[in-house]
Scaffold this motif. Structure first.
Motif, PDB file in Angstrom:
ATOM      1  N   GLY A  25       0.827  -1.202   0.000  1.00 56.47           N
ATOM      2  CA  GLY A  25       0.000   0.000   0.000  1.00 56.47           C
ATOM      3  C   GLY A  25       0.859   1.249   0.000  1.00 56.47           C
ATOM      4  N   ALA A  26       1.899   1.242   0.820  1.00 58.09           N
ATOM      5  CA  ALA A  26       2.815   2.383   0.876  1.00 58.09           C
ATOM      6  C   ALA A  26       3.464   2.618  -0.485  1.00 58.09           C
ATOM      7  CB  ALA A  26       3.882   2.156   1.942  1.00 58.09           C
ATOM      8  N   LEU A  27       3.844   1.539  -1.153  1.00 56.82           N
ATOM      9  CA  LEU A  27       4.461   1.667  -2.480  1.00 56.82           C
ATOM     10  C   LEU A  27       3.496   2.334  -3.460  1.00 56.82           C
ATOM     11  CD1 LEU A  27       6.847   1.135  -4.363  1.00 56.82           C
ATOM     12  CD2 LEU A  27       5.881  -1.136  -4.800  1.00 56.82           C
ATOM     13  N   ILE A  28       2.234   1.946  -3.411  1.00 58.57           N
ATOM     14  CA  ILE A  28       1.223   2.571  -4.282  1.00 58.57           C
ATOM     15  C   ILE A  28       1.153   4.072  -4.002  1.00 58.57           C
ATOM     16  CG2 ILE A  28      -1.264   2.719  -4.755  1.00 58.57           C
ATOM     17  CD1 ILE A  28      -1.313  -0.382  -4.204  1.00 58.57           C
ATOM     18  N   GLY A  29       1.070   4.427  -2.725  1.00 63.73           N
ATOM     19  CA  GLY A  29       1.018   5.846  -2.361  1.00 63.73           C
ATOM     20  C   GLY A  29       2.276   6.593  -2.754  1.00 63.73           C
ATOM     21  N   VAL A  30       3.417   5.969  -2.562  1.00 71.13           N
ATOM     22  CA  VAL A  30       4.693   6.592  -2.929  1.00 71.13           C
ATOM     23  C   VAL A  30       4.734   6.838  -4.438  1.00 71.13           C
ATOM     24  CG1 VAL A  30       7.181   6.150  -3.156  1.00 71.13           C
ATOM     25  CG2 VAL A  30       6.034   5.776  -0.957  1.00 71.13           C
ATOM     26  N   LEU A  31       4.331   5.863  -5.223  1.00 68.84           N
ATOM     27  CA  LEU A  31       4.349   6.028  -6.689  1.00 68.84           C
ATOM     28  C   LEU A  31       3.399   7.131  -7.134  1.00 68.84           C
ATOM     29  CD1 LEU A  31       4.589   2.299  -7.829  1.00 68.84           C
ATOM     30  CD2 LEU A  31       6.406   4.033  -7.843  1.00 68.84           C
ATOM     31  N   ILE A  32       2.224   7.187  -6.529  1.00 71.67           N
ATOM     32  CA  ILE A  32       1.278   8.266  -6.847  1.00 71.67           C
ATOM     33  C   ILE A  32       1.894   9.615  -6.470  1.00 71.67           C
ATOM     34  CG2 ILE A  32      -0.959   9.292  -6.218  1.00 71.67           C
ATOM     35  CD1 ILE A  32      -2.000   6.362  -5.954  1.00 71.67           C
ATOM     36  N   GLY A  33       2.475   9.677  -5.275  1.00 70.68           N
ATOM     37  CA  GLY A  33       3.108  10.917  -4.826  1.00 70.68           C
ATOM     38  C   GLY A  33       4.253  11.349  -5.729  1.00 70.68           C
TER      39      GLY A  33
END
Length: 159
Positions: free
Chosen positions: A134-142
């Motif tokens: 989940g963090a990776l998804i958020g990081v990529l979006i960010g």
């Protein structure tokens, strides 16, 4: 200023995650079941006509996916906020991403460790993996958002 705002938001969100994790098993299950009932009311046409037992069984059947989806979403938000706190246009995008993902993943591991001390809860390595994804998804979006914003800023400077 952006960095300060994102640091504050990141800390607030970490406190929210900690508060969810501090709920004992009964409180956590009740919260999941409430979400399950709401989802069933929206997506199951005749849900209200089912008996109370059938409604409860249906809500309990989707409890596991709801919990894991919540893990992904809460850590995607954390990943996005951490990128906002860490992002620097002077660093390569992947360095920003790795640092942000590591911060969120270390927090996830600490949160699962914390759950070992909450009655009826457990710390699970698989949950750290789910949180990390989940963090990776958020990081990529960010990273995408900040890269686009930075590119636009550079274009305005060039004009």
């Amino acid at each position: 200023m952006r960095r300060i705002v994102f640091i504050v938001l990141t800390i607030i969100w970490m406190v929210v995650i900690f508060a969810f994790s501090a709920k004992d098993a009964d409180q956590s299950t009740k919260a999941s079941n409430t979400v399950g009932f709401a989802i069933c009311k929206i997506f199951v046409a005749d849900f209200d006509s089912l008996s109370e037992e059938e409604q409860m069984e249906m809500a309990e059947n989707i409890d596991h996916p709801i919990r894991k989806t919540a893990h992904v979403l809460e850590y995607a938000i954390l990943g996005l906020l951490v990128v906002g706190a860490v992002y620097s246009s002077s660093m390569r995008w992947y360095i920003n991403g790795i640092i942000s993902w590591l911060i969120a993943t270390v927090y996830a591991a600490g949160d699962e460790f914390h759950q070992l001390f909450v009655p009826g809860r457990s710390g699970e390595f698989k949950d750290v993996c789910i949180d990390s994804a989940g963090a990776l998804i958020g990081v990529l979006i960010g990273l995408f958002i900040f890269s686009v914003a930075n590119s636009r800023k550079q274009l305005r400077k060039e004009k």
